[in-house]
Design a protein around this motif. Structure first.
Motif, PDB file in Angstrom:
ATOM      1  N   LEU A  83       0.833  -1.201   0.000  1.00 18.08           N
ATOM      2  CA  LEU A  83       0.000   0.000   0.000  1.00 18.08           C
ATOM      3  C   LEU A  83       0.868   1.251   0.000  1.00 18.08           C
ATOM      4  N   LEU A  84       1.920   1.249   0.812  1.00 14.83           N
ATOM      5  CA  LEU A  84       2.812   2.404   0.876  1.00 14.83           C
ATOM      6  C   LEU A  84       3.581   2.594  -0.428  1.00 14.83           C
ATOM      7  N   LEU A  85       4.076   1.493  -0.992  1.00 11.62           N
ATOM      8  CA  LEU A  85       4.951   1.593  -2.164  1.00 11.62           C
ATOM      9  C   LEU A  85       4.177   1.821  -3.460  1.00 11.62           C
ATOM     10  N   MET A  86       2.932   1.353  -3.552  1.00 14.34           N
ATOM     11  CA  MET A  86       2.171   1.456  -4.795  1.00 14.34           C
ATOM     12  C   MET A  86       1.218   2.641  -4.809  1.00 14.34           C
ATOM     13  N   MET A  87       0.580   2.942  -3.670  1.00 14.90           N
ATOM     14  CA  MET A  87      -0.540   3.884  -3.675  1.00 14.90           C
ATOM     15  C   MET A  87      -0.273   5.168  -2.891  1.00 14.90           C
ATOM     16  N   ILE A  88       0.691   5.170  -1.997  1.00 16.52           N
ATOM     17  CA  ILE A  88       0.895   6.335  -1.146  1.00 16.52           C
ATOM     18  C   ILE A  88       2.154   7.108  -1.538  1.00 16.52           C
ATOM     19  N   ARG A 237      -5.172 -17.919   7.829  1.00 17.01           N
ATOM     20  CA  ARG A 237      -6.424 -17.556   7.140  1.00 17.01           C
ATOM     21  C   ARG A 237      -6.955 -16.223   7.652  1.00 17.01           C
ATOM     22  N   GLU A 238      -6.906 -15.990   8.955  1.00 21.69           N
ATOM     23  CA  GLU A 238      -7.357 -14.711   9.516  1.00 21.69           C
ATOM     24  C   GLU A 238      -6.427 -13.577   9.097  1.00 21.69           C
ATOM     25  N   ASP A 239      -5.131 -13.854   9.083  1.00 23.17           N
ATOM     26  CA  ASP A 239      -4.171 -12.854   8.626  1.00 23.17           C
ATOM     27  C   ASP A 239      -4.448 -12.484   7.175  1.00 23.17           C
ATOM     28  N   GLN A 240      -4.813 -13.436   6.363  1.00 19.87           N
ATOM     29  CA  GLN A 240      -5.141 -13.185   4.960  1.00 19.87           C
ATOM     30  C   GLN A 240      -6.383 -12.308   4.839  1.00 19.87           C
ATOM     31  N   THR A 241      -7.357 -12.521   5.712  1.00 17.48           N
ATOM     32  CA  THR A 241      -8.570 -11.694   5.706  1.00 17.48           C
ATOM     33  C   THR A 241      -8.242 -10.248   6.043  1.00 17.48           C
ATOM     34  N   ILE A 242      -7.401 -10.044   7.054  1.00 19.41           N
ATOM     35  CA  ILE A 242      -7.013  -8.687   7.434  1.00 19.41           C
ATOM     36  C   ILE A 242      -6.248  -8.012   6.297  1.00 19.41           C
ATOM     37  N   ALA A 243      -5.374  -8.765   5.633  1.00 20.92           N
ATOM     38  CA  ALA A 243      -4.627  -8.210   4.503  1.00 20.92           C
ATOM     39  C   ALA A 243      -5.577  -7.763   3.397  1.00 20.92           C
ATOM     40  N   GLY A 244      -6.595  -8.572   3.122  1.00 24.77           N
ATOM     41  CA  GLY A 244      -7.563  -8.183   2.110  1.00 24.77           C
ATOM     42  C   GLY A 244      -8.324  -6.929   2.490  1.00 24.77           C
ATOM     43  N   ALA A 245      -8.678  -6.805   3.777  1.00 19.79           N
ATOM     44  CA  ALA A 245      -9.389  -5.606   4.221  1.00 19.79           C
ATOM     45  C   ALA A 245      -8.516  -4.367   4.103  1.00 19.79           C
ATOM     46  N   LEU A 246      -7.225  -4.503   4.449  1.00 20.39           N
ATOM     47  CA  LEU A 246      -6.311  -3.369   4.322  1.00 20.39           C
ATOM     48  C   LEU A 246      -6.156  -2.954   2.864  1.00 20.39           C
ATOM     49  N   MET A 247      -6.125  -3.926   1.978  1.00 21.65           N
ATOM     50  CA  MET A 247      -5.999  -3.609   0.556  1.00 21.65           C
ATOM     51  C   MET A 247      -7.294  -3.025   0.004  1.00 21.65           C
ATOM     52  N   TRP A 248      -8.414  -3.489   0.511  1.00 16.38           N
ATOM     53  CA  TRP A 248      -9.711  -3.101  -0.032  1.00 16.38           C
ATOM     54  C   TRP A 248     -10.084  -1.669   0.350  1.00 16.38           C
ATOM     55  N   VAL A 249     -10.120  -1.374   1.661  1.00 19.01           N
ATOM     56  CA  VAL A 249     -10.671  -0.095   2.105  1.00 19.01           C
ATOM     57  C   VAL A 249      -9.761   1.089   1.769  1.00 19.01           C
ATOM     58  N   LEU A 591      -6.042   6.870   7.607  1.00 22.25           N
ATOM     59  CA  LEU A 591      -5.944   8.324   7.554  1.00 22.25           C
ATOM     60  C   LEU A 591      -4.956   8.799   6.495  1.00 22.25           C
ATOM     61  N   ILE A 592      -3.805   8.116   6.363  1.00 21.28           N
ATOM     62  CA  ILE A 592      -2.808   8.556   5.394  1.00 21.28           C
ATOM     63  C   ILE A 592      -3.316   8.332   3.976  1.00 21.28           C
ATOM     64  N   ALA A 593      -3.897   7.163   3.717  1.00 24.39           N
ATOM     65  CA  ALA A 593      -4.364   6.868   2.364  1.00 24.39           C
ATOM     66  C   ALA A 593      -5.406   7.880   1.879  1.00 24.39           C
ATOM     67  N   PRO A 594      -6.471   8.180   2.652  1.00 22.18           N
ATOM     68  CA  PRO A 594      -7.403   9.207   2.189  1.00 22.18           C
ATOM     69  C   PRO A 594      -6.750  10.575   2.065  1.00 22.18           C
ATOM     70  N   GLY A 595      -5.794  10.890   2.961  1.00 20.82           N
ATOM     71  CA  GLY A 595      -5.129  12.186   2.872  1.00 20.82           C
ATOM     72  C   GLY A 595      -4.374  12.347   1.571  1.00 20.82           C
ATOM     73  N   VAL A 596      -3.652  11.299   1.162  1.00 22.92           N
ATOM     74  CA  VAL A 596      -2.916  11.361  -0.103  1.00 22.92           C
ATOM     75  C   VAL A 596      -3.893  11.428  -1.276  1.00 22.92           C
ATOM     76  N   ALA A 597      -4.962  10.638  -1.219  1.00 22.08           N
ATOM     77  CA  ALA A 597      -5.952  10.670  -2.300  1.00 22.08           C
ATOM     78  C   ALA A 597      -6.580  12.049  -2.426  1.00 22.08           C
ATOM     79  N   LEU A 598      -6.861  12.684  -1.297  1.00 22.02           N
ATOM     80  CA  LEU A 598      -7.453  14.020  -1.343  1.00 22.02           C
ATOM     81  C   LEU A 598      -6.458  15.063  -1.836  1.00 22.02           C
ATOM     82  N   ALA A 599      -5.166  14.865  -1.541  1.00 19.17           N
ATOM     83  CA  ALA A 599      -4.153  15.769  -2.089  1.00 19.17           C
ATOM     84  C   ALA A 599      -4.107  15.668  -3.608  1.00 19.17           C
TER      85      ALA A 599
END
Length: 639
Positions: A83-88, A237-249, A591-599
């Motif tokens: 997320l940091l390297l590709m989108m932020i 499996r739970e770690d994979q679910t959290i990773a998907g949520a971090l990537m999704w939202v 917070l950082i991801a929306p901030g960068v998107a809004l910038a």
């Protein structure tokens, strides 16, 4: 096992080659930025410098921090890196418009004799134009994203440090190419129309959503390496679910907000030549001044404050000396379930009633017998940055310390609030604590933007003929507004504590509690007394972001995988620091991801236009709805 995890937590790579390269690039950019500032006097240079250096800092965080030690143990940590390297980091780098500052920062002889002929070479310029065209950048980014997340290539990167480095370098540079057509850094000319960015971003979000949904809903572990290195109660499996949520939202937010910015830009351009009609305010149903005079009498407000003060004392007493079992302790139930829910519902039904009955201001008023409050609040702190930071700190502490599950800490928090209100407003004039410090008050100010009631003037013509302005200056009947909200120019409930002193002080019975359409004040950008225009207030926009995304972070803490993650780490490692790390990464990601998107959105709609800040406030009803739904769940299930 515990020693391995402790080593991972304390592990910083600190590769001198990576650090040296980042420092060198930063030095060259700053040198070129200073030269350009002296020569060209280009506006918004400070924002560009901050964006570029923030991008370098995030690259360092992704590659050199303990996050890099976790990426081979947890897919969620690895996804945070991506997320940091590709989108932020890439859009931040491009927002700094790096081409000219980097060239100016190099020795002139290098640029003139070495790079100059090369950069002006026609085949190179043509190749660069083709490489940065939307179809090519989208294709490269899509292939890189999908390809590296296939199990074959992902497992290869996990097993080989060299391929791991190649994976991260690919993510970063394809991210630079992907965001180039959206950010459009100078001085290159761009041939494709602006509207292309909308399908460009939406289709990219579709790929991001498909991958993250596959992580979340897959019934098996996609990468066996993570299953073989389990070190906590959190399953692969739970770690994979959290990773998907971090990537999704956060990922979807980063893609969708700039798409909205492009749409706003196109709509504003198409309507620029039209004459917009003057908006007509909806009819307002006014409560009679006699009723408002009764509500505004100090004695009734004091009664409510005394009741709240006695309640706060009872909560602190039970929190300090009662059983430290949350369900049977008033400090564990009343503040975190009933008070929070009732205060939000009061905001949705009437307005900021809690501030009107606030026990902290009662103690402050009593303390002014001893503390004269002669000082003026420092000019540098006359904004919302301090209160927004405190609110963010509170949201983090709520998750990290488990405040809802500690009556003792809750009691100390309330006691600290009393001391802070007494000290700040005992030293400084006005309601400095309410206006600039109190995080609870700031939460209520932002939430009250959707309230159906507002304290305002009844007839504007009456105020035009007024010569005394008692609503703000005060008189023998009332002290006037301590927050310096001049009623004729007041708009919305921002900074209004509903003390109703202005109602009592007005000699014309012209200030009242009126009924308005909920969120009506968010449809325009008028000048607001003591606040100015929302499109000019980055601090208020940041505060609104904390409230909005804090609602989703707070609700996410109730999701089973997140709760198991926190408890599993704490139980297995015995580290009190782990919940801090979990909460910090979740809040930072949202917070950082929306901030960068809004910038990026602000860049698209032209820097300085204020469209981004206004759009942030348009999201306030969404955040309030999430808070209301979350707290309603708690107050219903607590029965």
């Amino acid at each position: 096992m515990q020693s391995v995890a402790v080593s991972a937590l304390a592990s910083w790579n600190l590769d001198p080659r990576v650090i040296g390269l980042l420092v060198l690039i930063g030095f060259v950019y700053v040198r070129g930025w200073m030269r350009g500032r002296r020569i060209l006097r280009v506006p918004y240079q400070v924002e560009r410098l901050s964006a570029f250096l923030a991008g370098l800092a995030l690259i360092f965080l992704a590659s050199e921090s303990p996050l890099d030690s976790f990426d081979s143990l947890f897919l969620s940590a690895h996804m945070t890196q991506h997320l940091l390297l590709m989108m932020i980091a890439p859009p931040l780098i491009l927002l700094g418009e790096p081409m000219l500052p980097l060239l100016r920062g190099l020795p002139k002889s290098w640029v003139k004799e070495g790079l100059g002929p090369f950069l002006t070479w026609a085949p190179l310029r043509g190749s660069f134009g083709w490489l940065t065209s939307p179809l090519v950048t989208w294709s490269i980014f899509a292939v890189s994203t999908v390809g590296w997340h296939l199990p074959l290539f992902y497992e290869l990167a996990l097993r080989s440090p060299s391929w791991h480095a190649v994976q991260h370098a690919t993510f970063f540079w394809t991210g630079i190419l992907f965001w180039w057509p959206i950010v459009r850094p100078a001085p290159v000319r761009y041939r494709w129309p602006l509207w292309v960015g909308i399908p460009y971003l939406l289709t990219s979000d579709f790929i991001n959503t498909a991958i993250s949904a596959f992580y979340i809903f897959s019934d098996r572990v996609l990468y066996p390496t993570y299953e073989a290195v389990r070190m906590s109660g959190l399953s692969a499996r739970e770690d994979q679910t959290i990773a998907g949520a971090l990537m999704w939202v956060p990922g979807s937010v980063v893609y969708l907000l700039p798409a909205v910015g492009i749409a706003m830009k196109l709509l504003s351009t198409s309507r620029r030549s039209r004459v917009m009609p003057v908006p007509v305010k909806p009819a307002q149903r006014m409560y009679g001044p006699s009723l408002m005079k009764r509500l505004a009498l100090p004695k009734w407000r004091r009664v409510a404050q005394v009741v709240m003060l006695l309640t706060a004392v009872a909560v602190m007493a039970d929190g300090f000396f009662g059983p430290q079992v949350t369900p049977v302790n008033v400090a564990g139930v009343l503040p975190w379930i009933h008070w929070r829910a009732l205060s939000v519902f009061a905001l949705l039904l009437v307005g900021n009633l809690f501030c009107m009955a606030c026990p902290f201001t009662l103690v402050r008023d009593m303390g002014r017998v001893v503390f004269p409050a002669q000082l003026r609040w420092p000019r540098a702190l006359r904004n919302k940055w301090l209160s927004a930071s405190l609110l963010l700190l509170y949201l983090w502490a709520y998750e990290a310390f488990g405040l809802w599950d500690s009556p003792w800490l809750t009691a100390w928090l309330i006691a600290g609030y009393f001391v802070a209100a007494l000290v700040v407003d005992g030293l400084f004039r006005g309601a400095s604590f309410c206006k600039y410090v109190c995080p609870i008050g700031q939460f209520h100010f932002v939430t009250s933007l959707v309230s159906p009631r507002e304290v305002r003037v009844r007839r504007e013509a009456t105020c035009q003929s007024c010569q005394t302005y008692d609503c703000i200056r005060g008189n023998e009947r009332a002290r006037g507004c301590e927050l310096y909200l001049f009623q004729p120019k007041k708009e919305s409930n921002l900074d209004c504590t509903f003390c109703l002193d202005c109602v009592n002080a007005c000699p014309h019975d012209n200030v009242s509690l009126v009924s308005i359409a909920p969120a009506r004040t968010l449809t325009g950008d008028p000048y607001r007394s003591s606040i100015g225009r929302l499109s000019k207030r980055a601090d208020l926009a940041a505060l609104a972001l904390v409230v909005i995304f804090g609602a989703f972070v707070n609700a996410a803490g109730m999701v089973s995988p997140v709760m198991m993650w926190e408890h599993g780490w704490h139980a297995r490692l015995g580290l009190h620091a782990m919940p801090f790390i979990v909460a910090a990464f979740v809040i930072a990601g949202l917070l950082i991801a929306p901030g960068v998107a809004l910038a990026v959105c602000d860049r698209i709609s032209r820097a300085g236009s204020g469209a981004t800040k206004r759009f942030i406030f348009a999201l306030v009803p969404v955040g309030v709805a999430m808070w209301a739904a979350h707290l309603l769940y708690h107050i219903v299930t607590s029965g």
